[in-house]
Scaffold this active site. Structure first.
Site, PDB file in Angstrom:
ATOM      1  N   LEU A   1      32.139 114.614 -60.231  1.00  0.00           N
ATOM      2  CA  LEU A   1      31.770 113.692 -60.775  1.00  0.00           C
ATOM      3  C   LEU A   1      30.133 113.631 -61.358  1.00  0.00           C
ATOM      4  CD1 LEU A   1      33.542 110.939 -58.268  1.00  0.00           C
ATOM      5  CD2 LEU A   1      33.937 111.615 -61.088  1.00  0.00           C
ATOM      6  N   GLY A   2      29.270 114.594 -60.538  1.00  0.00           N
ATOM      7  CA  GLY A   2      28.521 114.473 -60.578  1.00  0.00           C
ATOM      8  C   GLY A   2      27.002 115.221 -60.168  1.00  0.00           C
TER       9      GLY A   2
ATOM     10  N   GLY B   1      19.193 114.973 -56.819  1.00  0.00           N
ATOM     11  CA  GLY B   1      18.851 116.138 -55.859  1.00  0.00           C
ATOM     12  C   GLY B   1      19.029 116.223 -54.366  1.00  0.00           C
TER      13      GLY B   1
ATOM     14  N   VAL C   1      28.432 114.923 -56.188  1.00  0.00           N
ATOM     15  CA  VAL C   1      29.695 114.183 -55.438  1.00  0.00           C
ATOM     16  C   VAL C   1      30.523 114.391 -56.599  1.00  0.00           C
ATOM     17  CG1 VAL C   1      30.760 111.691 -56.078  1.00  0.00           C
ATOM     18  CG2 VAL C   1      28.111 112.201 -56.014  1.00  0.00           C
TER      19      VAL C   1
ATOM     20  N   LYS D   1      31.046 112.309 -51.476  1.00  0.00           N
ATOM     21  CA  LYS D   1      29.187 112.291 -51.934  1.00  0.00           C
ATOM     22  C   LYS D   1      28.375 113.701 -50.229  1.00  0.00           C
ATOM     23  CE  LYS D   1      24.335 110.507 -51.094  1.00  0.00           C
ATOM     24  NZ  LYS D   1      24.100 109.388 -50.995  1.00  0.00           N
TER      25      LYS D   1
ATOM     26  N   ASP E   1      15.143 101.117 -55.775  1.00  0.00           N
ATOM     27  CA  ASP E   1      15.609 102.296 -56.592  1.00  0.00           C
ATOM     28  C   ASP E   1      17.009 101.459 -58.260  1.00  0.00           C
ATOM     29  OD1 ASP E   1      15.127 103.559 -58.707  1.00  0.00           O
ATOM     30  OD2 ASP E   1      16.537 105.191 -57.118  1.00  0.00           O
TER      31      ASP E   1
END
Ligand SMILES: *[C@@H]1O[C@H](CO)[C@@H](O)[C@H](O)[C@H]1NC(C)=O
Ligand SMILES: *[C@@H]1O[C@H](CO)[C@@H](O)[C@H](O)[C@H]1NC(C)=O
Ligand SMILES: *[C@@H]1O[C@H](CO)[C@@H](O)[C@H](O)[C@H]1NC(C)=O
Ligand SMILES: *[C@@H]1O[C@H](CO)[C@@H](O)[C@H](O)[C@H]1NC(C)=O
Length: 909
Positions: free
Chosen positions: A575-576, A579, A583, A597, A699
């Site tokens: 999915l992504g 750093g 995932v 993750k 963040d």
């Protein structure tokens, strides 16, 4: 008075508007009265006609007063009964003044009541009735006339803090504070320095309470009974039960992984201090002085503050040297009386390390050996310990005329010198062991002796009920096991960092949520690009009751299962990436979609990486909110570290905001943006206000906001947890965050407060309004930084419409809404942190805007029975009847206040 309807449609709307306006006027009248009764000082500047502009007063966007905050102002005077008419009031704070007189009723919409340290003489007995939004109550240190904790407090289902110390409470602690009571999220219960009596209710077992303060009752009998229930209150961080009349032993504390502070001094506790207490890694402070504790003095680890009164006068330890064992005879006697609950009477007399030298009650020695144990007529309950068989020189064991249960242990028949066993007049049952012929065994007055089962179960005989409790016990074991696993991990990070807190007020610590990027990655520019943006944390959603959601929220999941559901971490399931690692999408057998993750494994599992991992689990475990991404499980296997989250099918907000073209999706409508903004504000508000701890995200940005299929948003990405030095609401820290979203004072000095998140939220609002990125290198130099440009454009009234994202369809209503949000965005991005509002303010501004389009699920019809076929007078009558019945339910949302809430109150007449 509202005129009878001419045609019901138009009149009804007219009526509603009228009622809202009228409510606003009334708020002003009430504040004018308040101003007089508290002798508001000139510095308040309570002068202009618009009370919403008054200092210490906050309104929502429909100009209703929602907050009054007049704490620490040296005020004298009283509060008027008219305050109840502020029907939109959510926060009322007047702590640390000298206000007196009776405390008035307040609106049922109240969320926060902070009135400690005043001179109020009473609080209405049914004050809490129907206050289903009330979260925080601090009414300590007021000279209320004596009162009891009212049953109606159980209406306050949202309660997380109830602090009523030195508040003249009498009576007993009610039994609705526990797990099966109405308070799912209660974390602080502080009732110190009152006049309470009776026991800690057994119903507290399994409660979510983290801070329990019941010390120092001034009633004659004080709190009494045993502390047994503490064993099952494993969320405890702090327990202060000192200065009471508690008896019996300190229960086993081996599951209390978060326990930091224990004060049990000045009671009548007996028995051996459980080794589990001294072994707790989280323990920082313990005070056991002035009890009748027995056995070897516990040895606490270095760094734990322990009362140093180890002399025998203060407790009944067998020696003065912590950790030094007792004599075998003492140990044998203590284990013999353990099942009897370490009777007070024996503990009072049993001093020193030699039962024969010191005339211990119930013990007769001969030649340095115990020859007779005589516990007759001592009102003992419990069972007969097999340990009595260890006194090999014993001739007589006399236990008659008590309330002993269970059976006679077989081991007693082995005593070589025994002449007499007297257990007459108890509640024993079962087979009598075969004693030698010349032993006199007295059994009269035990109706069930010889039978397999007792006919009646007597209190204190837990064993008799065990079969019916098996299910419960198994359940508890499972839950405890889960909690333990998570708890142990949590301890890696929490251990030893929690600070001791002041006596009467509440612990307040700050927790920061930095990120997984190592120092090298700490500063990044907006990525804006990735499919799922910057997946520092990923996600997944399906609102299921999946097996992965245990009661404690999390479960250890095996690597095999995760391999299976992610197709062995295949490329197609990614999915992504970021750093921190990658995932993956996964699907469980029951069809539940999850996101996994998988941390970048640097080959070796270093301690830092491990502690970051465990602290993410710790945070996600504590933090539960519908606008925050939920952790479903985790896996720790060799160098593999994985987290399992709910799956958020629509991905990150960044994708919808700036990358929609490339993604081939439709841009977001304004109302969807608004609802996302509100979701985010609510999630962050929760983080900032979470009970005793303040979590700071650090963040916030569109790539960390994830969307479900219904386009409802959740905030993701929680990492390291750090605790601030005690009492500090701001502190310096290693910088982490993303350029463009970082508040200037944080970027410049590293000073961190919740206002850092507020700033980032402001930037997100600006992005939603303009469709621009926080930093856009493709623009001319002076326009690269969104906040700077936005501020400039906001000031020029004419240019305002030009900054709105071209994809938004703007009509008059939308424009007004956008303008309000733009002002909020500017406010949130104020240069100085103190100029920025709290997140709750943002929620207050956004929620009425959202609801204009999207009435709350329970609409007017449901709540107030308004039928649009009804005439207005009919409708009004019904509302009044409703109100008369006293069941007016203030809805928690502002929308219902605008559209219907206030119409049901007296304001409208
Ligand atoms: C506790 O105190 C109450 C009086 O408040 C008394 O009736 C009760 O017997 C006491 N219980 C114990 C276990 O001492
Ligand atoms: C134990 O409590 C007493 C009185 O409450 C206090 O004076 C003492 O400092 C405490 N001990 C520790 C180690 O905090
Ligand atoms: C007491 O016990 C010791 C052993 O521990 C034994 O040698 C001694 O004879 C006993 N005394 C009596 C009077 O039984
Ligand atoms: C009891 O009987 C046993 C033999 O069964 C004997 O060894 C013991 O000395 C007797 N005890 C007494 C006190 O008479």
């Amino acid at each position: 008075m509202v005129k009878p309807a001419l045609g019901f449609g138009g009149s009804l709307i007219y009526g509603l508007v009228f009622l809202v306006i009228s409510a606003t006027c009334q708020d002003a009248e009430v504040l004018a009265i308040l101003k007089t009764t508290i002798n508001a000082p000139v510095s308040f500047q309570w002068t202009g006609p618009d009370v919403c502009k008054w200092k210490h007063v906050e309104c929502d966007s429909s100009k209703r007063v929602v907050a009054i905050q007049i704490g620490n102002q040296n005020l004298q005077g009283s509060l008027p009964n008219e305050l109840e008419k502020l029907t939109a009031l959510e926060h009322f704070e007047c702590q640390s003044n000298t206000l007196s007189g009776p405390f008035p009723y307040l609106s049922k919409s109240l969320q926060k009541l902070i009135i400690h340290d005043n001179k109020f003489s009473s609080i209405p007995n049914d004050f809490f009735k129907g206050m289903s939004n009330l979260q925080e109550v601090r009414i300590d240190d007021n000279p209320f006339s004596q009162w009891r904790i009212p049953q109606t407090l159980s209406d306050c289902v949202a309660l997380h803090t109830f602090s009523a110390q030195s508040a003249n409470l009498v009576g007993t602690i009610p039994d609705f504070f526990g797990k099966n009571g109405p308070f799912a999220g209660l974390v602080l219960l502080a009732l110190s320095d009152n006049f309470l009596e009776g026991p800690l209710p057994a119903s507290l077992s399994g409660s979510s309470i983290e801070n329990l303060l019941v010390n120092g009752q001034n009633s004659v009998s004080k709190l009494n009974g045993t502390l047994a229930v503490l064993r099952d209150m494993i969320s405890l961080r702090m327990v202060w039960a000192n200065d009471n009349s508690f008896t019996g032993p300190i229960p086993d504390m081996s599951h209390h992984d978060q326990l930091v502070s224990v004060n049990l001094r000045d009671n009548q506790l007996t028995g051996v201090v459980p080794p589990s207490l001294a072994a707790l890694p989280s323990l920082k402070f313990v005070n056991l002085t002035n009890n009748l504790l027995q056995g070897s003095p516990p040895r606490f680890k270095f760094g734990v503050g322990v009362d140093n009164n180890m002399d025998r006068g203060r407790n009944q330890y067998c020696t003065n040297v912590p950790g030094q064992p007792c004599s075998p005879l003492v140990n044998a006697l203590l284990s013999a009386v353990e099942p009897l609950g370490y009777p007070l009477r024996l503990a009072q007399s049993w001093q020193g390390n030699d039962p024969c030298a010191n005339k211990w009650a119930g013990i007769i020695c001969s030649g340095g050996n115990i020859s007779v144990i005589n516990f007759q007529n001592m009102d003992l309950s419990g069972t007969i310990s097999p340990s009595f068989a260890s006194f090999t020189f014993m001739k007589k064991l006399l236990l008659s005329n008590n309330a002993l249960t269970g059976t006679i242990p077989r081991e007693l028949a082995t005593l070589p010198l025994l002449q007499e066993l007297d257990v007459s007049n108890n509640h024993l049952y079962g087979k009598v062991p075969s004693f030698r012929k010349n032993v006199s065994v007295k059994l009269d007055g035990n109706p069930d002796i010889g039978k397999d089962k007792p006919t009646v179960s007597h209190s204190g005989s837990d064993k008799d009920n065990s079969s019916s409790n098996t299910g419960v016990i198994v359940g508890i074991i499972v839950i405890v096991a889960i909690v333990l696993v998570v708890g142990v991990l949590i301890l890696f990070k929490f251990g030893g960092k929690w600070k001791h807190v002041r006596k009467t007020k509440n612990p307040s610590a700050i927790v920061v949520l930095p990120h997984h990027h190592g120092d090298g990655h700490a500063m990044k520019t907006t990525s804006g690009g990735g499919y799922y943006g910057d997946w520092t944390t990923s996600t997944l959603l399906s609102p299921t009751t999946s097996v992965y959601q245990g009661e404690s929220g999390n479960l250890l999941i095996s690597i095999q299962v995760l391999r299976e559901v992610t197709n062995n971490f295949s490329e197609e399931n990614i999915l992504g990436k970021g750093g921190f690692g990658t995932v993956y999408k996964g699907e469980l057998h029951d069809g539940t979609k999850i996101a996994v993750k998988r941390m970048q494994s640097a080959g070796l599992v270093d301690e830092k990486g491990l502690s970051e991992f465990t602290s993410e689990i710790a945070v996600l475990t504590k933090v539960r909110h519908r606008n925050l991404v939920a952790l479903l499980g985790f896996c720790l296997d060799g160098s593999e570290r994985l987290l399992v989250y709910e799956y958020m099918p629509q991905g990150a907000l960044s994708k919808h905001l700036v990358n929609w073209k490339a993604e081939g999706i439709k841009p977001l409508e304004w109302k969807t943006r608004l609802s996302i903004a509100l979701d985010v504000a609510r999630g962050v508000e929760y983080l900032h206000g979470l009970a005793q701890q303040i979590f700071i995200h650090r963040d916030l940005k569109p790539s960390n906001i994830l969307l479900g299929d219904d386009m409802r948003a959740k905030v993701s990405d929680f990492g390291l947890v750090r605790l601030a030095p005690e009492g500090k609401t701001s502190f310096q820290t290693r910088l982490a965050g993303t350029f463009g979203y970082m508040a200037p004072e944080y970027a410049a000095t590293g000073r961190l407060t919740t206002k850092v998140d507020v700033y980032s939220f402001g930037v997100i609002l600006m992005e939603m309004i303009t469709g621009r990125k926080a930093l856009d290198d493709s623009l001319p130099e002076e326009n690269i930084h969104l906040v700077t440009w936005f501020r400039k454009m906001l000031q020029k009234k004419d240019s305002f419409p030009t900054i709105i994202d071209q994809t938004i369809e703007v009509d008059e209503e939308t424009l007004a809404s956008i303008r309000t949000v733009a002002e909020l965005a500017g406010h949130c991005c104020a240069r100085e942190p103190y100029q920025r509002p709290d997140m709750s303010h943002a929620v207050n501004v956004l929620s009425p805007l959202v609801k204009v389009w999207k009435p709350s699920e329970t609409n007017a019809d449901d709540i107030y029975g308004i039928d649009l076929d009804m005439t207005l007078p009919e409708a009004l009558k019904r509302w009044q009847a409703f109100e008369g019945s006293g069941t007016t339910q203030a809805s928690s949302s502002h929308s219902s206040k605008n559209l219907n809430g206030n119409t049901a109150s007296s304001d409208g007449r």
